[in-house]
Design a protein around this motif. Structure first.
Motif, PDB file in Angstrom:
ATOM      1  N   GLY A   1     -40.208  35.609-119.236  1.00  0.00           N
ATOM      2  CA  GLY A   1     -39.550  36.792-118.677  1.00  0.00           C
ATOM      3  C   GLY A   1     -38.338  37.201-119.470  1.00  0.00           C
ATOM      4  O   GLY A   1     -38.047  38.381-119.640  1.00  0.00           O
ATOM      5  N   GLY A   2     -37.578  36.175-119.972  1.00  0.00           N
ATOM      6  CA  GLY A   2     -36.395  36.507-120.744  1.00  0.00           C
ATOM      7  C   GLY A   2     -36.709  37.170-122.055  1.00  0.00           C
ATOM      8  O   GLY A   2     -35.954  37.987-122.542  1.00  0.00           O
TER       9      GLY A   2
ATOM     10  N   PRO B   1     -28.634  37.952-112.306  1.00  0.00           N
ATOM     11  CA  PRO B   1     -28.243  37.710-113.693  1.00  0.00           C
ATOM     12  C   PRO B   1     -27.712  36.292-113.882  1.00  0.00           C
ATOM     13  O   PRO B   1     -27.149  35.704-112.950  1.00  0.00           O
ATOM     14  CB  PRO B   1     -27.131  38.747-113.932  1.00  0.00           C
ATOM     15  CG  PRO B   1     -27.394  39.821-112.934  1.00  0.00           C
ATOM     16  CD  PRO B   1     -27.937  39.122-111.728  1.00  0.00           C
ATOM     17  N   PRO B   2     -27.873  35.720-115.086  1.00  0.00           N
ATOM     18  CA  PRO B   2     -27.477  34.327-115.315  1.00  0.00           C
ATOM     19  C   PRO B   2     -26.019  34.023-114.974  1.00  0.00           C
ATOM     20  O   PRO B   2     -25.712  32.960-114.438  1.00  0.00           O
ATOM     21  CB  PRO B   2     -27.751  34.119-116.806  1.00  0.00           C
ATOM     22  CG  PRO B   2     -28.840  35.081-117.116  1.00  0.00           C
ATOM     23  CD  PRO B   2     -28.571  36.284-116.254  1.00  0.00           C
ATOM     24  N   HIS B   3     -25.102  34.948-115.279  1.00  0.00           N
ATOM     25  CA  HIS B   3     -23.697  34.647-114.999  1.00  0.00           C
ATOM     26  C   HIS B   3     -23.436  34.593-113.488  1.00  0.00           C
ATOM     27  O   HIS B   3     -22.596  33.820-113.024  1.00  0.00           O
ATOM     28  CB  HIS B   3     -22.767  35.648-115.687  1.00  0.00           C
ATOM     29  CG  HIS B   3     -22.727  37.005-115.061  1.00  0.00           C
ATOM     30  ND1 HIS B   3     -23.664  37.969-115.325  1.00  0.00           N
ATOM     31  CD2 HIS B   3     -21.848  37.560-114.179  1.00  0.00           C
ATOM     32  CE1 HIS B   3     -23.378  39.061-114.645  1.00  0.00           C
ATOM     33  NE2 HIS B   3     -22.286  38.847-113.930  1.00  0.00           N
ATOM     34  N   GLU B   4     -24.164  35.404-112.701  1.00  0.00           N
ATOM     35  CA  GLU B   4     -24.014  35.319-111.248  1.00  0.00           C
ATOM     36  C   GLU B   4     -24.627  34.037-110.718  1.00  0.00           C
ATOM     37  O   GLU B   4     -24.084  33.408-109.800  1.00  0.00           O
ATOM     38  CB  GLU B   4     -24.664  36.535-110.578  1.00  0.00           C
ATOM     39  CG  GLU B   4     -23.882  37.826-110.766  1.00  0.00           C
ATOM     40  CD  GLU B   4     -24.304  38.889-109.755  1.00  0.00           C
ATOM     41  OE1 GLU B   4     -24.799  38.532-108.670  1.00  0.00           O
ATOM     42  OE2 GLU B   4     -24.123  40.082-110.063  1.00  0.00           O
TER      43      GLU B   4
ATOM     44  N   ALA C   1     -29.847  34.973-122.257  1.00  0.00           N
ATOM     45  CA  ALA C   1     -29.505  33.730-121.565  1.00  0.00           C
ATOM     46  C   ALA C   1     -30.648  33.232-120.688  1.00  0.00           C
ATOM     47  O   ALA C   1     -30.868  32.027-120.568  1.00  0.00           O
ATOM     48  CB  ALA C   1     -28.239  33.928-120.726  1.00  0.00           C
ATOM     49  N   THR C   2     -31.387  34.148-120.069  1.00  0.00           N
ATOM     50  CA  THR C   2     -32.499  33.733-119.215  1.00  0.00           C
ATOM     51  C   THR C   2     -33.574  33.033-120.031  1.00  0.00           C
ATOM     52  O   THR C   2     -34.106  31.993-119.624  1.00  0.00           O
ATOM     53  CB  THR C   2     -33.101  34.951-118.487  1.00  0.00           C
ATOM     54  OG1 THR C   2     -32.100  35.555-117.678  1.00  0.00           O
ATOM     55  CG2 THR C   2     -34.261  34.518-117.593  1.00  0.00           C
TER      56      THR C   2
ATOM     57  N   GLY D   1     -34.725  29.138-119.769  1.00  0.00           N
ATOM     58  CA  GLY D   1     -36.111  28.706-119.645  1.00  0.00           C
ATOM     59  C   GLY D   1     -36.480  27.689-120.707  1.00  0.00           C
ATOM     60  O   GLY D   1     -37.164  26.695-120.418  1.00  0.00           O
ATOM     61  N   ALA D   2     -36.038  27.912-121.941  1.00  0.00           N
ATOM     62  CA  ALA D   2     -36.349  26.980-123.028  1.00  0.00           C
ATOM     63  C   ALA D   2     -35.753  25.602-122.773  1.00  0.00           C
ATOM     64  O   ALA D   2     -36.396  24.574-123.008  1.00  0.00           O
ATOM     65  CB  ALA D   2     -35.840  27.542-124.356  1.00  0.00           C
ATOM     66  N   VAL D   3     -34.513  25.569-122.282  1.00  0.00           N
ATOM     67  CA  VAL D   3     -33.868  24.281-121.982  1.00  0.00           C
ATOM     68  C   VAL D   3     -34.625  23.553-120.879  1.00  0.00           C
ATOM     69  O   VAL D   3     -34.854  22.336-120.953  1.00  0.00           O
ATOM     70  CB  VAL D   3     -32.393  24.496-121.590  1.00  0.00           C
ATOM     71  CG1 VAL D   3     -31.787  23.202-121.061  1.00  0.00           C
ATOM     72  CG2 VAL D   3     -31.595  24.984-122.790  1.00  0.00           C
ATOM     73  N   LEU D   4     -35.039  24.281-119.844  1.00  0.00           N
ATOM     74  CA  LEU D   4     -35.789  23.657-118.755  1.00  0.00           C
ATOM     75  C   LEU D   4     -37.122  23.105-119.253  1.00  0.00           C
ATOM     76  O   LEU D   4     -37.553  22.024-118.833  1.00  0.00           O
ATOM     77  CB  LEU D   4     -36.026  24.659-117.626  1.00  0.00           C
ATOM     78  CG  LEU D   4     -34.801  25.141-116.863  1.00  0.00           C
ATOM     79  CD1 LEU D   4     -35.215  26.093-115.738  1.00  0.00           C
ATOM     80  CD2 LEU D   4     -34.011  23.973-116.280  1.00  0.00           C
ATOM     81  N   VAL D   5     -37.785  23.819-120.136  1.00  0.00           N
ATOM     82  CA  VAL D   5     -39.058  23.345-120.688  1.00  0.00           C
ATOM     83  C   VAL D   5     -38.856  22.050-121.469  1.00  0.00           C
ATOM     84  O   VAL D   5     -39.601  21.075-121.295  1.00  0.00           O
ATOM     85  CB  VAL D   5     -39.704  24.427-121.583  1.00  0.00           C
ATOM     86  CG1 VAL D   5     -40.865  23.841-122.391  1.00  0.00           C
ATOM     87  CG2 VAL D   5     -40.206  25.585-120.733  1.00  0.00           C
ATOM     88  N   VAL D   6     -37.848  22.024-122.329  1.00  0.00           N
ATOM     89  CA  VAL D   6     -37.582  20.821-123.132  1.00  0.00           C
ATOM     90  C   VAL D   6     -37.255  19.630-122.227  1.00  0.00           C
ATOM     91  O   VAL D   6     -37.779  18.525-122.412  1.00  0.00           O
ATOM     92  CB  VAL D   6     -36.430  21.073-124.126  1.00  0.00           C
ATOM     93  CG1 VAL D   6     -36.002  19.772-124.807  1.00  0.00           C
ATOM     94  CG2 VAL D   6     -36.850  22.099-125.174  1.00  0.00           C
ATOM     95  N   TYR D   7     -36.413  19.867-121.238  1.00  0.00           N
ATOM     96  CA  TYR D   7     -36.032  18.787-120.326  1.00  0.00           C
ATOM     97  C   TYR D   7     -37.229  18.303-119.516  1.00  0.00           C
ATOM     98  O   TYR D   7     -37.428  17.099-119.317  1.00  0.00           O
ATOM     99  CB  TYR D   7     -34.921  19.276-119.394  1.00  0.00           C
ATOM    100  CG  TYR D   7     -34.414  18.231-118.427  1.00  0.00           C
ATOM    101  CD1 TYR D   7     -34.038  16.975-118.868  1.00  0.00           C
ATOM    102  CD2 TYR D   7     -34.297  18.523-117.072  1.00  0.00           C
ATOM    103  CE1 TYR D   7     -33.568  16.010-117.985  1.00  0.00           C
ATOM    104  CE2 TYR D   7     -33.829  17.567-116.176  1.00  0.00           C
ATOM    105  CZ  TYR D   7     -33.469  16.321-116.631  1.00  0.00           C
ATOM    106  OH  TYR D   7     -33.008  15.374-115.752  1.00  0.00           O
ATOM    107  N   ALA D   8     -38.063  19.230-119.056  1.00  0.00           N
ATOM    108  CA  ALA D   8     -39.237  18.855-118.271  1.00  0.00           C
ATOM    109  C   ALA D   8     -40.226  18.057-119.104  1.00  0.00           C
ATOM    110  O   ALA D   8     -40.782  17.046-118.637  1.00  0.00           O
ATOM    111  CB  ALA D   8     -39.908  20.110-117.702  1.00  0.00           C
TER     112      ALA D   8
END
Length: 247
Positions: free
Chosen positions: A246-247, A43-46, A102-103, A107-114
């Motif tokens: 997946g999220g 999970p994202p918090h872990e 959150a997942t 993923g969306a943040v990683l896509v924008v940054y990439a």
């Protein structure tokens, strides 16, 4: 992860080796890579809890190794204060009822940054704009940090846009990531998302993170920066699309 299998432990060890290697080569990327990979299994918090100590210690080292840590703190304190406020305001999202989203957000943040990284574009911010841009950029960075565990947007493009010398930029990134890590950890603790076994796992992840970082620093001058950048952001793009779907 209260009773992790050997496969999960090996996955966590490998994740922090890879994340540390990326940081050793580029000066950043440990939380981004670690958070993205870990979120495929836990999970994202872990995932955010596991990256706290490796991120904090490697970034403190990066900050301290810079040319003028005190000067960086004096210059960027408005941005850092806003980062802390933003992260504390949203950290509960990782562990609360909205955690299932959150997942996908990660993923969306990683896509924008990439996509931004693959574009090769560098923004330009005149020094006179720093006074009024620092706090908004810091708050948005903190808010995204608290909601997804990723520290890079919009702090990294903004700091790059200031035209800092290479060592000053690496130091400023270290400061921003340090403050983000502390604020994220405090926010998770206040929201009930920080558990003792996750802190134990975070402590165990320090060694592979530093080992990977040492390897990355040795590789820094032996590999093509453009080739590594392309592979790094292409990998983040694929990972981000996978998590967003997946999220």
């Amino acid at each position: 992860m209260s009773d992790p299998s050997f496969a999960i432990l090996l996955f966590v060890f490998s994740t922090f080796m890879v994340a540390g290697l990326v940081k050793g080569v580029t000066g950043m990327g440990l939380p981004t890579v670690a958070m993205g990979l870990l979120a495929t299994q836990v999970p994202p918090h872990e995932a955010a809890s596991l990256l706290l100590l490796p991120s904090l210690l490697t970034n403190l080292l990066q900050l301290a190794a810079g040319p003028d840590p005190v000067g960086a703190m004096r210059r960027f304190w408005p941005m850092m204060t806003a980062v802390a406020i933003g992260a504390l305001a949203t950290a509960g999202l990782l562990a609360g009822d909205a955690a299932r989203h959150a997942t996908a957000a990660l993923g969306a943040v990683l896509v924008v940054y990439a996509l931004f990284g693959l574009s090769g574009r560098r923004l330009v911010a005149p020094l006179r704009a720093e006074r009024w841009l620092a706090a908004p950029v810091g708050f948005v960075t903190g808010a995204i940090t608290g909601a997804t565990g990723v520290f890079v947007l919009p702090a990294v493009p903004y700091l790059q846009a200031l035209g800092l010398e290479k060592e000053d930029l690496v130091q400023a990134l270290g400061l921003s990531f340090t403050v983000s890590t502390i604020a994220l950890g405090l926010g998770l603790a206040l929201s009930g998302g920080l558990e003792a076994h996750s802190l134990g796992g975070s402590a165990a992840a320090v060694a592979p993170a530093f080992l990977g970082m040492a390897i990355g620093q040795r590789l820094r001058h032996a590999i093509s920066p453009d080739g590594f950048r392309l592979a790094f952001f292409a990998g983040l793009l694929g990972l981000g699309l996978y998590l967003a779907r997946g999220g």
